[in-house]
Write a protein that holds these residues in place. Structure first.
Motif, short mmCIF file in Angstrom:
data_model
loop_
_atom_site.label_atom_id
_atom_site.label_comp_id
_atom_site.label_asym_id
_atom_site.label_seq_id
_atom_site.Cartn_x
_atom_site.Cartn_y
_atom_site.Cartn_z
N ILE A 51 2.70 -11.26 2.19
CA ILE A 51 3.12 -9.85 2.43
C ILE A 51 2.17 -8.96 1.24
N ARG A 52 1.74 -9.42 0.12
CA ARG A 52 1.19 -8.40 -0.73
C ARG A 52 -0.14 -8.20 -0.12
N ARG A 53 -0.88 -9.04 0.66
CA ARG A 53 -1.92 -8.71 1.26
C ARG A 53 -1.98 -7.47 2.34
N LEU A 54 -0.72 -7.16 2.86
CA LEU A 54 -0.23 -6.18 3.60
C LEU A 54 -0.86 -4.66 3.00
N ALA A 55 0.08 -4.81 1.89
CA ALA A 55 0.15 -3.75 0.98
C ALA A 55 -1.43 -3.39 0.57
N ASP A 56 -2.25 -4.49 0.38
CA ASP A 56 -3.63 -4.16 -0.02
C ASP A 56 -4.56 -3.77 1.31
N MET A 57 -3.88 -3.86 2.30
CA MET A 57 -4.53 -3.39 3.70
C MET A 57 -5.74 -4.38 4.00
N GLU A 87 8.07 -5.64 -3.34
CA GLU A 87 7.96 -4.24 -3.64
C GLU A 87 6.75 -3.48 -2.68
N VAL A 88 6.65 -4.04 -1.52
CA VAL A 88 5.46 -3.82 -0.66
C VAL A 88 6.05 -2.62 0.23
N TYR A 89 5.63 -1.26 0.18
CA TYR A 89 5.84 -0.22 0.72
C TYR A 89 5.04 0.50 1.76
N TYR A 90 3.91 -0.26 2.02
CA TYR A 90 2.92 0.21 2.96
C TYR A 90 2.50 -0.98 3.89
N PRO A 91 2.47 -0.59 5.21
CA PRO A 91 2.75 0.64 5.74
C PRO A 91 4.26 0.83 6.00
N ALA A 113 12.63 5.51 -8.99
CA ALA A 113 11.16 6.03 -8.97
C ALA A 113 11.03 6.87 -10.28
N GLU A 114 9.92 6.83 -10.80
CA GLU A 114 9.55 7.82 -11.80
C GLU A 114 8.40 8.50 -11.58
N ASN A 115 7.67 8.10 -10.63
CA ASN A 115 6.48 9.09 -10.25
C ASN A 115 6.45 9.44 -8.76
N SER A 116 5.56 10.59 -8.44
CA SER A 116 5.69 11.05 -7.17
C SER A 116 4.95 10.08 -6.26
N SER A 117 4.09 9.40 -6.62
CA SER A 117 3.54 8.70 -5.52
C SER A 117 4.26 7.70 -4.98
N GLU A 118 4.91 6.79 -5.75
CA GLU A 118 6.13 5.82 -5.44
C GLU A 118 7.13 6.43 -4.67
N ALA A 119 7.67 7.55 -5.22
CA ALA A 119 8.68 8.35 -4.38
C ALA A 119 8.15 8.58 -2.96
N SER A 120 7.12 9.08 -3.00
CA SER A 120 6.48 9.67 -1.60
C SER A 120 6.52 8.54 -0.71
N GLU A 121 5.93 7.12 -1.13
CA GLU A 121 6.08 5.95 -0.32
C GLU A 121 7.15 5.62 0.30
N LEU A 122 8.30 5.63 -0.73
CA LEU A 122 9.81 5.20 -0.51
C LEU A 122 10.49 6.04 0.53
N MET A 123 10.34 7.27 0.17
CA MET A 123 10.87 8.28 1.22
C MET A 123 10.42 7.96 2.80
N CYS A 124 9.06 7.76 2.79
CA CYS A 124 8.69 7.41 4.35
C CYS A 124 9.16 6.12 4.89
N CYS A 125 9.49 5.32 3.75
CA CYS A 125 10.09 3.85 4.07
C CYS A 125 11.59 4.12 4.65
N LEU A 126 12.11 4.80 3.98
CA LEU A 126 13.52 5.11 4.41
C LEU A 126 13.68 5.88 5.46
N ALA A 127 12.77 6.99 5.79
CA ALA A 127 12.88 7.79 6.94
C ALA A 127 12.53 6.76 8.07
N MET A 128 11.94 5.74 8.21
CA MET A 128 11.52 4.62 8.91
C MET A 128 12.71 3.93 9.23
#
Length: 371
Positions: A51-57, A87-91, A113-128
């Protein structure tokens, strides 16, 4: 100079020996659609293990993921739990309609989350994931922003749109896509269909002088299209030459008896004039295509990871970010209706046309994206 080879399936001239990219994509898709249950499970198991390879595309995991999701609707809670644990949040599509325990894990990660990049990914995941608890969390973050919000361009309600929905200031949900999807497939000459792409019009474009086209006509009274809630005909009209060069989307208004009114538009550079690059043979290909509505519905992400599939409903393959147009009449976000891949209608053209509409105002938006 003529090319040396032709595609053995469709006859497209090629500079190499073998299938053209469209026929190769169709062949690969057909292979996936005929995977046995054992083959599907083998791909799912491989995804869980790596599953980690998925996050690394990385491939084959990334390609297998989109095949499982788009063509087989086979992303399971087991895969979603493995992704969350790693902790794979992409895609973000990984988490579409994930179970409650996975949702709670996403919420915990987002609120920590403490930074905007991680928060952005997680909001997309939660939206899905997209249930009412997901909405409540995004609404709370919109009302009471965390420090990382200042580094993002848009509010959580816009992030919700990537999951096909959004909410207003009172927390009322608005659904932006349909939970049904049909492909547009090649039919036989003269075969009837409740949809048509590319019908020539008599009027001409005020910017380039080229012929206007009813780029999409569909009859919502067909049983397959009842999910759209249209008791009549929707017609979307635009200039195929200029729609990608406008200052915003092209708009038209339809009447259920088949009528259409094209709204005035502006070119992106403000000049109002440009050359018409669509040649007569391309107009001919556009208006004589054999696409019809498929007989059966397909998974919602069927057209979301490929460039050769035109779909009605479901999720789009956004070339850039998702973009839901505000209705120019009522201001509400419009609903995603269809995607049309230009290269499936006219060889050598680029990008995708996204068609949205406002069910209340009968206004259609047509916007073009490309790399």
């Amino acid at each position: 100079m003529s090319l040396k080879y032709t595609c053995p399936v469709c006859g497209t001239p090629l500079g190499y020996k073998g299938l053209c990219w469209k026929c190769r994509s169709e062949q690969e898709r057909d292979t996936v659609l005929h995977w046995s249950p054992e083959q599907v499970k083998e791909k799912q198991d491989g995804l869980v293990r790596n599953i980690r390879r998925l996050a690394d595309m990385e491939d084959p995991e990334l390609t297998d993921f989109w095949k499982l999701l788009g063509y087989r609707d086979a992303i399971t809670p087991r895969i979603q739990r493995a992704a969350l644990a790693a902790e794979v949040y992409y895609p973000c599509e990984l988490y579409y309609h994930a179970p409650e325990d996975v949702r709670d894990g996403l919420i915990h990660a987002l609120l920590s989350a403490e930074n905007s990049s991680e928060a952005s990914e997680l909001m997309c995941c939660l939206a899905m994931q997209g249930d009412d608890r997901a909405l409540e969390t995004l609404l709370e973050l919109e009302k009471h922003p965390r420090p990382w919000r200042k580094n993002l361009y848009v509010d959580p309600s816009i992030y919700a749109q990537c999951g096909g929905w959004t909410f207003d200031k009172e927390g009322q949900r608005m659904q932006l896509n349909f939970d049904t999807c049909y492909p547009m497939v090649k039919g036989e000459p003269g075969e009837g269909s409740p949809i048509r792409m590319g019908r020539m019009r008599e009027d001409t474009c005020p910017h380039c002088g080229g012929r206007m086209v009813d780029i999409l006509v569909l009859d919502g009274r067909d049983e397959r299209l009842r999910f759209l809630g249209l008791d009549g005909i929707l017609t979307a009209a635009c200039c195929p030459n200029c729609v990608g060069f406008l200052d915003g989307p092209a708009f038209s208004r339809f009447t259920l008896d088949g009528g259409v009114e094209v709204f005035p538009s502006r070119t992106f550079d403000g000049t109002g004039k440009m050359d018409c690059y669509v040649r007569p043979e391309e107009y001919k290909a556009l208006t004589e295509n054999r696409f019809i509505l498929g007989k059966s519905s397909v998974p919602l992400f069927y057209g979301a990871a490929c460039e050769d599939v035109n779909t009605i409903g479901g999720f789009a393959n956004w070339v850039q970010d998702w973009e839901y147009t505000a209705c120019p009449h009522c201001g509400k976000p419009m609903k995603y209706l269809a995607q049309i891949q230009w290269d499936t209608l006219m060889d050598g053209t680029e990008g995708t046309l996204y068609v949205e509409f406002c069910p209340d105002c009968h206004v259609v938006s047509m916007q073009h994206q490309q790399t």
